[in-house]
Motif scaffolding. Structure first.
Motif, PDB file in Angstrom:
ATOM      1  N   LYS A   2      59.806  26.565 -11.778  1.00 40.67           N
ATOM      2  CA  LYS A   2      59.390  26.126 -10.452  1.00 40.67           C
ATOM      3  C   LYS A   2      58.641  24.796 -10.533  1.00 40.67           C
ATOM      4  O   LYS A   2      58.810  23.925  -9.680  1.00 40.67           O
ATOM      5  N   ASN A   4      59.070  22.422 -12.675  1.00 37.07           N
ATOM      6  CA  ASN A   4      60.023  21.342 -12.903  1.00 37.07           C
ATOM      7  C   ASN A   4      60.747  20.955 -11.615  1.00 37.07           C
ATOM      8  O   ASN A   4      61.024  19.782 -11.390  1.00 37.07           O
ATOM      9  N   ARG A   5      61.037  21.942 -10.788  1.00 37.41           N
ATOM     10  CA  ARG A   5      61.678  21.635  -9.494  1.00 37.41           C
ATOM     11  C   ARG A   5      60.734  20.843  -8.610  1.00 37.41           C
ATOM     12  O   ARG A   5      61.151  19.900  -7.938  1.00 37.41           O
ATOM     13  N   THR A   8      60.603  17.306  -9.821  1.00 34.61           N
ATOM     14  CA  THR A   8      61.822  16.590  -9.458  1.00 34.61           C
ATOM     15  C   THR A   8      61.799  16.194  -7.991  1.00 34.61           C
ATOM     16  O   THR A   8      62.124  15.050  -7.644  1.00 34.61           O
ATOM     17  N   ILE A  48      64.682  20.721 -16.428  1.00 39.07           N
ATOM     18  CA  ILE A  48      65.597  21.684 -15.805  1.00 39.07           C
ATOM     19  C   ILE A  48      66.885  21.786 -16.604  1.00 39.07           C
ATOM     20  O   ILE A  48      67.381  22.883 -16.902  1.00 39.07           O
TER      21      ILE A  48
END
Length: 134
Positions: A2, A4-5, A8, A48
């Motif tokens: 989560k 990493n999302r 991003t 990811i």
């Protein structure tokens, strides 16, 4: 995953917002936003992709873990960082000297000197800390 999302998405937002601000305004801040956005976006997306690859191919994950924890690789990484530190100290000193000779504004030179002294101080502190532990 989560985290990493989020990295991003925040990176992509900063990148797009910075590009829009560059078109509207020619200040420095939009370029900083673009740089931070690219860095965050690349970091998050790279993590990811790495996690998905490791999840789909456990043999690659195991090989990566062995390489990261291998004593030889750790020693190589530490020696490379030590050489880079010595080079950085030399370059920092040369940069401070050249800025002084070019009569750059005092604020800039003082910032460089404080950064240089901070790095040297950290080196001394951690060196002493490691000597006491060993």
């Amino acid at each position: 995953m989560k985290k990493n999302r989020v990295l991003t998405i925040v990176g992509l937002f900063l990148l797009v917002a910075g590009l829009i601000c560059i078109k509207l305004d020619g200040q420095v801040y939009p370029y900083i936003m673009v740089g931070l956005g690219c860095g965050l976006f690349g970091q998050g997306l790279g993590e990811i992709i790495t996690k998905r690859t490791e999840k789909n191919h456990p043999d690659i994950a195991r090989q990566r873990e062995v390489e990261e924890n291998d004593e030889r690789n750790i020693l190589i990484r530490d020696k490379a960082q030590a050489k880079a530190y010595r080079l950085m100290i030399t370059l920092f000193g040369a940069l401070i000297l050249s800025f002084g000779l070019m009569q750059v504004e005092l604020k800039v030179i003082l910032l460089l000197v404080f950064a240089y002294l901070y790095v040297c101080g950290c080196s001394i502190y951690y060196g002493e800390k490691l000597r006491k532990e060993m």
